[in-house]
Design a protein around this motif. Structure first.
Motif, PDB file in Angstrom:
ATOM      1  N   LEU A  85      41.527  39.802  34.651  1.00 15.72           N
ATOM      2  CA  LEU A  85      41.779  39.348  36.018  1.00 15.72           C
ATOM      3  C   LEU A  85      40.644  38.401  36.391  1.00 15.72           C
ATOM      4  O   LEU A  85      39.489  38.819  36.488  1.00 15.72           O
ATOM      5  CB  LEU A  85      41.838  40.523  36.988  1.00 15.72           C
ATOM      6  CG  LEU A  85      42.253  40.167  38.418  1.00 15.72           C
ATOM      7  CD1 LEU A  85      43.715  39.748  38.460  1.00 15.72           C
ATOM      8  CD2 LEU A  85      42.028  41.339  39.357  1.00 15.72           C
ATOM      9  N   ASP A  86      40.980  37.154  36.566  1.00 13.80           N
ATOM     10  CA  ASP A  86      39.972  36.127  36.833  1.00 13.80           C
ATOM     11  C   ASP A  86      39.980  35.788  38.318  1.00 13.80           C
ATOM     12  O   ASP A  86      40.828  35.045  38.799  1.00 13.80           O
ATOM     13  CB  ASP A  86      40.258  34.878  35.993  1.00 13.80           C
ATOM     14  CG  ASP A  86      39.126  33.862  36.053  1.00 13.80           C
ATOM     15  OD1 ASP A  86      38.264  33.989  36.945  1.00 13.80           O
ATOM     16  OD2 ASP A  86      39.110  32.955  35.207  1.00 13.80           O
ATOM     17  N   GLY A  87      39.026  36.358  39.027  1.00 12.20           N
ATOM     18  CA  GLY A  87      38.878  36.098  40.456  1.00 12.20           C
ATOM     19  C   GLY A  87      37.812  35.061  40.752  1.00 12.20           C
ATOM     20  O   GLY A  87      37.286  35.021  41.880  1.00 12.20           O
ATOM     21  N   TRP A 142      40.468  30.153  45.362  1.00  9.80           N
ATOM     22  CA  TRP A 142      40.478  30.489  43.940  1.00  9.80           C
ATOM     23  C   TRP A 142      40.143  29.261  43.101  1.00  9.80           C
ATOM     24  O   TRP A 142      40.646  28.167  43.355  1.00  9.80           O
ATOM     25  CB  TRP A 142      41.842  31.011  43.501  1.00  9.80           C
ATOM     26  CG  TRP A 142      42.308  32.230  44.223  1.00  9.80           C
ATOM     27  CD1 TRP A 142      43.423  32.343  45.009  1.00  9.80           C
ATOM     28  CD2 TRP A 142      41.696  33.534  44.231  1.00  9.80           C
ATOM     29  NE1 TRP A 142      43.535  33.626  45.500  1.00  9.80           N
ATOM     30  CE2 TRP A 142      42.491  34.369  45.047  1.00  9.80           C
ATOM     31  CE3 TRP A 142      40.554  34.058  43.627  1.00  9.80           C
ATOM     32  CZ2 TRP A 142      42.185  35.706  45.261  1.00  9.80           C
ATOM     33  CZ3 TRP A 142      40.233  35.391  43.858  1.00  9.80           C
ATOM     34  CH2 TRP A 142      41.041  36.198  44.665  1.00  9.80           C
ATOM     35  N   SER A 144      35.900  31.971  41.980  1.00  9.06           N
ATOM     36  CA  SER A 144      36.188  31.396  43.303  1.00  9.06           C
ATOM     37  C   SER A 144      35.262  30.236  43.634  1.00  9.06           C
ATOM     38  O   SER A 144      34.231  30.008  42.963  1.00  9.06           O
ATOM     39  CB  SER A 144      36.018  32.480  44.371  1.00  9.06           C
ATOM     40  OG  SER A 144      36.879  33.565  44.149  1.00  9.06           O
ATOM     41  N   LEU A 162      37.623  44.120  43.711  1.00 12.42           N
ATOM     42  CA  LEU A 162      37.884  42.692  43.885  1.00 12.42           C
ATOM     43  C   LEU A 162      37.523  42.178  45.272  1.00 12.42           C
ATOM     44  O   LEU A 162      36.631  41.345  45.427  1.00 12.42           O
ATOM     45  CB  LEU A 162      39.364  42.413  43.598  1.00 12.42           C
ATOM     46  CG  LEU A 162      39.827  40.961  43.674  1.00 12.42           C
ATOM     47  CD1 LEU A 162      39.195  40.133  42.558  1.00 12.42           C
ATOM     48  CD2 LEU A 162      41.356  40.877  43.592  1.00 12.42           C
ATOM     49  N   TYR A 185      40.325  33.174  51.217  1.00 12.40           N
ATOM     50  CA  TYR A 185      41.636  33.223  50.554  1.00 12.40           C
ATOM     51  C   TYR A 185      42.801  33.214  51.556  1.00 12.40           C
ATOM     52  O   TYR A 185      43.813  33.863  51.318  1.00 12.40           O
ATOM     53  CB  TYR A 185      41.722  34.456  49.635  1.00 12.40           C
ATOM     54  CG  TYR A 185      40.528  34.610  48.739  1.00 12.40           C
ATOM     55  CD1 TYR A 185      40.331  33.755  47.664  1.00 12.40           C
ATOM     56  CD2 TYR A 185      39.566  35.592  49.001  1.00 12.40           C
ATOM     57  CE1 TYR A 185      39.199  33.883  46.862  1.00 12.40           C
ATOM     58  CE2 TYR A 185      38.445  35.714  48.195  1.00 12.40           C
ATOM     59  CZ  TYR A 185      38.268  34.852  47.131  1.00 12.40           C
ATOM     60  OH  TYR A 185      37.146  34.982  46.335  1.00 12.40           O
ATOM     61  N   THR A 210      35.116  37.895  36.867  1.00 12.57           N
ATOM     62  CA  THR A 210      36.213  38.352  36.014  1.00 12.57           C
ATOM     63  C   THR A 210      36.028  39.827  35.687  1.00 12.57           C
ATOM     64  O   THR A 210      34.921  40.358  35.754  1.00 12.57           O
ATOM     65  CB  THR A 210      36.278  37.556  34.702  1.00 12.57           C
ATOM     66  OG1 THR A 210      35.059  37.745  33.972  1.00 12.57           O
ATOM     67  CG2 THR A 210      36.485  36.074  34.966  1.00 12.57           C
ATOM     68  N   GLY A 259      42.347  30.247  37.201  1.00 12.83           N
ATOM     69  CA  GLY A 259      41.960  31.646  37.304  1.00 12.83           C
ATOM     70  C   GLY A 259      43.123  32.466  37.827  1.00 12.83           C
ATOM     71  O   GLY A 259      44.128  32.675  37.138  1.00 12.83           O
ATOM     72  N   MET A 260      43.011  32.912  39.058  1.00  7.33           N
ATOM     73  CA  MET A 260      44.027  33.766  39.653  1.00  7.33           C
ATOM     74  C   MET A 260      45.405  33.112  39.680  1.00  7.33           C
ATOM     75  O   MET A 260      46.431  33.786  39.530  1.00  7.33           O
ATOM     76  CB  MET A 260      43.596  34.148  41.067  1.00  7.33           C
ATOM     77  CG  MET A 260      44.351  35.315  41.647  1.00  7.33           C
ATOM     78  SD  MET A 260      43.995  36.890  40.827  1.00  7.33           S
ATOM     79  CE  MET A 260      42.369  37.273  41.516  1.00  7.33           C
ATOM     80  N   ALA A 277      49.516  41.788  46.125  1.00  7.73           N
ATOM     81  CA  ALA A 277      49.356  40.373  46.431  1.00  7.73           C
ATOM     82  C   ALA A 277      50.605  39.812  47.105  1.00  7.73           C
ATOM     83  O   ALA A 277      51.604  40.510  47.304  1.00  7.73           O
ATOM     84  CB  ALA A 277      49.050  39.611  45.138  1.00  7.73           C
TER      85      ALA A 277
END
Length: 269
Positions: free
Chosen positions: A256-258, A146, A260, A24, A116, A208, A150-151, A223
């Protein structure tokens, strides 16, 4: 959370955080740097640098004549970055444990990048202006955030999972996530413009991957959500984990939807 609390959470999370680096953080850091395009000989500030996901690619790009300062409040993450930089011979990269909003250097930067991190600032607007103020005239400010839906979908599930053990979290249920201020291209563009930047462009990145049930809890612990369980007894942590995993199943989240947004603007002059 204030800077000291954020630093404590991410330092405690260093093992899980760096466990996700290859999947990631490093790919997204590489993409951030590809948009920022640090050039040989440039001076770069990587704000909220973590373990160096974008600072290390920037140091490779600026070459021996350049300088990169990676600033973060999480010493545990910085130690990982220092070890990697040493292994790569990147002596032009310096990792510093500090609140980047208090950071000063003798010379302005050609590029300030922050992946981020801006939504952790106590005042995102003041923090953004502070970072942009560290640029030379004509310098670039790059921010990665993000993408909507998504996240951020994981955060309410994490809050709901922890709230029975931490009643003070109940006030956050249904509340706004600070990242929502910069979760569309239009919002990022408007925010960068409000900082006085020009020549603004925003790139959207689709990123993703499958989220196996066994990986969901380590991601929670990697996180900012980790702060929800810090200090809880083991049996309470187990209950939070069970609720979180059940919440993901009920929401149908197995990815997992990263995805951006990477915005860039220039300081006039």
């Amino acid at each position: 959370m204030n800077a000291e609390a954020i630093g404590g959470v991410f330092s405690a999370a260093h093992q899980e955080f760096t466990g996700w680096s290859a999947r990631l953080w490093r790919p997204l850091g590489e993409i951030t740097t590809a948009v920022a395009r640090p050039a040989p000989g440039e001076r770069v500030l990587d704000a909220c640098c973590g373990a160096g996901a974008s600072a290390i690619p920037a140091a490779l790009a600026v070459g021996p004549g350049g300088v990169v300062h990676g600033i973060d409040v999480a010493e545990g993450l910085l130690e990982h970055g220092r070890r990697e930089a040493t292994a790569l011979g990147l002596d032009r990269l310096r990792f510093v444990n500090a609140d980047v909003l208090d950071w000063r250097d003798d010379s302005p930067y050609d590029l300030v990048q922050c992946a981020y991190g801006v939504f952790f600032f106590p005042d995102m607007d003041a923090g953004g202006r502070r970072l942009a103020g560290l640029l030379r005239p004509g310098g670039r400010f790059v921010v990665t955030t993000w993408l909507r839906d998504g996240m951020a979908r994981l955060v309410p599930i994490g809050v709901a999972a922890a709230a029975p053990e931490r009643p003070e979290l109940a006030e956050h249920l249904g509340g706004a996530n600070p990242s929502e201020r910069v979760d569309t291209a239009e919002k990022v563009r408007a925010w960068l413009s409000s900082l006085g930047l020009r020549e603004i462009r925003v790139e959207q990145v689709q990123f993703t991957q499958p989220l196996h049930p066994d990986d969901a809890w380590p991601f929670f612990l990697s996180a900012a959500m980790r702060g929800f369980v810090e200090g809880l007894p083991p049996d309470a942590v187990d209950r939070v984990r069970a609720r979180f995993e059940r919440g993901l199943r009920e929401a149908g989240i197995d990815t997992l939807d990263g995805s951006s947004l990477i915005g860039m603007g220039r300081l006039p002059g």
